[in-house]
Write an enzyme that holds these catalytic residues in place. Structure first.
Site, PDB file in Angstrom:
ATOM      1  CG  HIS A 162     -12.547   1.056   3.720  1.00  0.00           C
ATOM      2  ND1 HIS A 162     -11.987   0.102   2.898  1.00  0.00           N
ATOM      3  CD2 HIS A 162     -11.750   1.131   4.809  1.00  0.00           C
ATOM      4  CE1 HIS A 162     -10.890  -0.369   3.448  1.00  0.00           C
ATOM      5  NE2 HIS A 162     -10.713   0.248   4.622  1.00  0.00           N
ATOM      6  CG  ASP A 202     -10.653  -2.912   0.929  1.00  0.00           C
ATOM      7  OD1 ASP A 202     -10.596  -1.915   0.186  1.00  0.00           O
ATOM      8  OD2 ASP A 202     -10.158  -2.942   2.095  1.00  0.00           O
ATOM      9  CB  CYS A 228     -10.089   2.433   0.622  1.00  0.00           C
ATOM     10  SG  CYS A 228     -11.370   1.667  -0.367  1.00  0.00           S
ATOM     11  CB  SER A 284      -0.947   0.006   1.195  1.00  0.00           C
ATOM     12  OG  SER A 284      -1.853  -1.070   1.048  1.00  0.00           O
TER      13      SER A 284
END
Lengths: 370, 616
Positions: free
Chosen positions: B364, B358, B377, B321
């Site tokens: 989310h 996810d 996210c 991420s």
């Protein structure tokens, strides 16, 4: 008594030349080992000077006793020498695979050196006495005289002295009168025998002797091992060049790359330090010695004197040729010292006694009656 | 009468033959003179050269290597005296005996000694047999010296790293120059058994810090004993290095990583100074510099944890991420997306017949760009990837310096992969599939980076776009002149993002720590901005979905990433942390980054030592 004031009876030129060679020897030994010998003993050059002093006594003694008187006891002396040679095989000191020395306290005595002079004396006596000229009288009998000594020396083994012995015999036979035809036949006969003899000689040699002969042909077979002596001697001589490197800069000998620099390879030490010019001067001294010695022989009063002087001359001449030749790589390395130059008690004293015999012959040449 | 005549004639014959003997001997002398002429005059120069070769030896005078200091003047590498054993092959008389003696006295394997002797071509050049003899070993050898010609003990300086394994990777180690190296231009002309840098700054700056070797010409005797010195060319010591590294922080980083494999990089965002460059597991450069036996070397090289690899610049990991910083930038710079673009996250994204999930089950809810970064996210970024396509992402990634060397002054840097349609065609000989972009959008799939690249990219994001070349060595003190020569900071250009893009990134990355996944990096003393990352390992995906972390075998667990900078409003330090196979980045990597940042800002606030360049 010796009348040293009579120039005609006492050859001063001869003595000067001999002293010159002895001095060159001492200087060379000094340059190799200027300090005390290992173990804090007397320096080698000092010991050599002491040997020369003793040699001088032998020299004077050899002049004093009339050679005719000596010759009368030639056979007895030779027989004693043979017994001593036999004894050295039993009681002698063994070193580096050879049994050549008697240990007399700190001194090592090598009887085979003295035996050479005894052989000269006995052969001179024999040839002077013999009347008839035939194979038996001229070759076989003297050969039988030489053989026991030769065999005893080979047994030690001492290849160098054995070769000297053979050479003394051959040169005495030749000087005493072998006809050219007989000589030719002798050479033919020997060369026919050679292949068989070679086999015998080669197999009877010690390993180290064989290696010496092999590495003589090519020192590079084993430059750090068996060829080391030959190679380093050649380097020392060659490095001397035309003018020599001088005492300090002669690195081959000073830094001990050249082994045995004070004994068998003393000539290489001298050649490195003094160069071609220096060696020529040394050769001139030796040539003068040869010339004067043969002059004495030539003017000897009788055949005995002539033969005795010729025998001494060929003994010294042979050692000179072979020693210089081996350090230059012309002959295989056999342990023959350079007369009057190499360090060593027996060789110095014997060589000086041999010079005394020569002067003995000269001194008696005018004494027609006694 | 007749008898007398006969005797007289016989005597004449004897005399005549005698003259032949004389002639023969004199001719012999003449012959010897000719041979003498040949040896001394014709071949004199040849034999003189041989005699010189006999007596002259040259001994290398090893220069002392330059010292290495950290930014505060802490000593990282110096030299200590050491007894080294050398051997001159030419002087050996008995190889077997020598090999046996070395085994008895020093425990050197006989076979190895003989192999080294056989390899030695130039027999008069001394070779190093053993470095760092103990006093006892040195005494043993000296005692047997007369029996072992060719051996020589020399007191020399030995490279020493007082900090042990700390910073071992970046310092590197030294060793004898290898035959292959001698062919390289950088090491050309170095005498055999010269010490050269084999890794780290020791290698990069070898030319400066190794100094210049001197030479002593000595005369030796037949036993190889030194007799006198013929000539000396003095050696020049090497230059000293002053690193930008902060050893205290380095130590902190390494101990925070502990027994885990991983890397930590910290940079000064204002000039690219490398403050921390940690990689674990590590090694002790002292061990490697002292001449290893084959067995120990084998053990290090075959260690499955690869202690010799400097993970900070050689470890290539999926960025996870943390890559969202790049993808967000790509989106904000594109006309296909804006900061207000909203996506409803339901927990999964459908592309073709593949469902991308996810990290948060159930999703989310509705997210804008800021919220998507703060909460990391995945679905939001799947949509960006789907909309932008791979080449727009690749271009932005390259702006941040990914896929290229950072240009750090250390050897063997690796560059990772920034995938694109062109890359796939060139390397894999296949077209790019649109579905592959979806993984790349969250830093998985083909994309890989090194921790150092991530630190440089984070620093650029923090400082408004300046991409610095990491600077590990700040200055060199030349020994010859004692002059301190500073190595100026260098940048590789700027990341061409609009100001509002930077502003949004700064706001969102600060939010990650204050209200998002990076809460563990929140500090009481400084505002930190950052981004978490959890990089899936290659074989892990099948095992991982929906299972409890503790149940996953260690080697399949995720790599934990955290990149950060601080202070959030006026950044001075950027950090990248990766811990291999441990789990979530927010949990495991963020606290390490926080601790380092606090240490750095606390210290530099109280005493401003790092800016005081005059105190080197």
């Amino acid at each position: 008594m010796i009348d040293i004031r009579t120039p005609d009876n006492f050859e001063w030129r001869f003595v000067l030349v001999a002293m010159g060679i002895l001095a060159v020897g001492v200087i060379s030994i000094y340059s190799v080992a200027p300090g005390p010998a290992p173990g804090g003993q007397t320096p080698l050059y000092a010991k050599q000077l002491a040997w020369i002093l003793i040699g001088t006594l032998a020299f004077l003694a050899a002049i004093a006793i009339d050679y005719h008187k000596l010759a009368r006891h030639a056979y007895v002396l030779y027989a004693v020498m043979l017994i001593v040679l036999a004894l050295v095989l039993v009681m002698g000191k063994s070193s580096r695979g050879a049994q050549r020395w008697f240990s007399l306290g700190p001194i090592a005595f090598q009887p085979s050196e003295v035996a050479k002079l005894a052989l000269v004396l006995v052969l001179a006596k024999y040839f002077a006495d013999v009347q008839r000229s035939g194979w038996v009288q001229r070759v076989i009998v003297p050969g039988l005289l030489t053989l026991p000594g030769l065999l005893l020396i080979l047994k030690q083994p001492d290849l160098g002295t054995a070769m000297s012995f053979t050479f003394i015999f051959v040169s005495m036979v030749l000087v005493s009168g072998l006809h050219a035809k007989a000589l030719g036949m002798g050479i033919l006969f020997t060369s026919m025998l050679f292949p068989f003899a070679w086999e015998l000689i080669w197999t009877s040699l010690h390993d180290y002797q064989r290696e010496r002969i092999l590495t003589f042909w090519d020192p590079m077979i084993d430059p750090a091992g068996k060829g080391y002596h030959a190679l380093q001697a050649r380097i020392a001589i060659g490095a001397g060049g035309l003018l020599g490197k001088g005492l300090d800069e002669a690195t081959q000998s000073r830094l001990k790359f050249l082994p045995e620099g004070h004994t068998d390879f003393v000539f290489a030490v001298f050649a490195e330090q003094w160069g071609f010019i220096g060696v020529l001067v040394l050769f001139l001294l030796f040539a003068a010695l040869i010339f004067l010695a043969s002059e004495i022989a030539f003017k000897a009063r009788d055949p005995l004197g002539l033969l005795l002087a010729a025998g001494v001359l060929s003994t010294l001449g042979f050692c000179l040729m072979v020693n210089v030749g081996m350090t230059m790589g012309i002959f295989p390395i056999v342990g023959i010292p350079l007369p009057l130059m190499s360090y060593g008690g027996t060789t110095t004293v014997t060589s000086m006694a041999a010079l005394g015999l020569l002067l003995n012959v000269k001194r008696r040449r005018l004494t027609l009656f006694y | 009468m007749s008898k007398f005549t006969t005797q007289h004639e016989d005597f004449k014959n004897l005399q005549r033959r005698l003259l032949y003997l004389r002639l023969g001997l004199l001719l012999g002398l003449l012959f010897l003179s000719v041979r003498l002429w040949y040896l001394q005059v014709v071949k004199g120069d040849y034999y003189r050269a041989l005699s010189e070769q006999n007596r002259i030896r040259t001994v290398d005078l090893k220069p002392a290597r330059g010292l290495i200091f950290d930014r505060h003047g802490e000593l990282l590498a110096n030299n200590v005296p050491s007894f080294n054993l050398y051997l001159t092959v030419e002087d050996i008389r008995d190889r077997e005996g020598l090999a046996a003696a070395l085994e008895d006295l020093l425990g050197l394997p006989r076979a190895e000694t003989k192999k080294r002797l056989a390899l030695q071509a130039r027999s008069y050049v001394p070779i190093l047999v053993k470095a760092g003899l103990t006093l006892r070993e040195a005494a043993l050898i000296e005692g047997h010296r007369l029996d072992l010609p060719g051996l020589r003990i020399q007191a020399e300086s030995q490279r020493n790293y007082p900090q042990g394994s700390l910073g071992g990777h970046l310092l590197g180690y030294v060793g004898e120059v290898s035959p292959e190296q001698q062919d390289e231009p950088a090491f050309a002309g170095l005498p055999q058994s010269s010490m050269v840098g084999k890794a780290g700054v020791e290698k990069t700056y070898d030319r400066m810090i190794r100094g210049t070797a001197g030479e002593k010409t000595i005369e030796v005797d037949a036993r190889g004993n030194e007799r006198k010195t013929v000539g000396v060319v003095e050696q020049t010591p090497g230059d000293d290095l002053y690193l930008s590294l902060d050893m205290r922080m380095q130590q902190m980083a390494e101990s925070l990583l502990g027994e885990e494999a991983g890397a930590v990089v910290a940079l000064d965002t204002t000039n690219g100074d490398v403050l921390v460059l940690a990689s674990r597991p590590t090694f002790d450069p002292n061990t490697l510099s002292r001449g290893l036996t084959a067995a120990v070397w084998e053990q290090i090289v075959t260690d499955p944890r690869h202690p010799l690899t400097n993970r900070a610049l050689q470890g290539q990991y999926p960025p996870g991420s943390t890559f969202k910083i790049v993808v967000a930038s790509a989106a904000l710079e594109s006309d296909k997306w804006s900061s207000d673009t909203k996506v409803r996250c339901t927990g999964s994204f459908q592309s073709g017949n593949h469902t991308f999930r996810d990290w948060k089950k159930g999703g989310h809810g509705v997210m804008d760009m800021d919220q998507a970064i703060v909460n990391s996210c995945d679905v939001y970024f799947y949509n960006i990837g789907h909309r932008l396509g791979i080449d727009a992402i690749a271009e932005t990634a390259r702006w941040f310096g990914l896929g290229q060397p950072t240009g750090i002054d250390l050897p063997s840097e690796r560059v990772g992969i920034v995938p694109s349609t062109e890359w796939k065609q060139r390397v894999r000989k296949e077209p790019w599939y649109a579905g592959e972009t979806i993984s790349v959008a969250i830093g998985q799939g083909y994309v890989t980076v090194t921790p150092l690249q991530m630190a440089v990219a984070t620093a650029a994001a923090a400082n408004g776009g300046t991409l610095y070349k990491p600077r590990l060595v700040r200055a060199v003190r030349e020994r010859a002149t004692s002059r301190l020569r500073e190595i100026p900071p260098q940048d590789r250009g700027t990341v061409p993002l609009q100001d509002r893009t930077f502003a949004l990134l700064h706001e969102a990355l600060h939010g990650v720590v204050t209200r998002g996944t990076g809460g563990r990096a929140r500090s009481k003393i400084v505002e930190i901005a950052g981004k978490t990352g959890t990089a899936q390992t290659v074989g892990a995906r099948a095992v991982q979905t929906g299972t409890n972390h503790e149940a996953v075998p260690k080697q399949f667990r995720d790599h934990a990433w955290f990149v950060a900078y601080a202070p959030a409003d006026a950044p001075r330090i950027a950090v990248a942390v990766i811990v291999e196979n441990i789990g979530h980045g927010g949990t495991f990597a963020a606290p390490i980054a926080k601790a380092l940042i606090e240490e750095y800002l606390k210290v530099s606030d109280t005493d401003d030592r790092h800016q005081n360049t005059g105190q080197f």
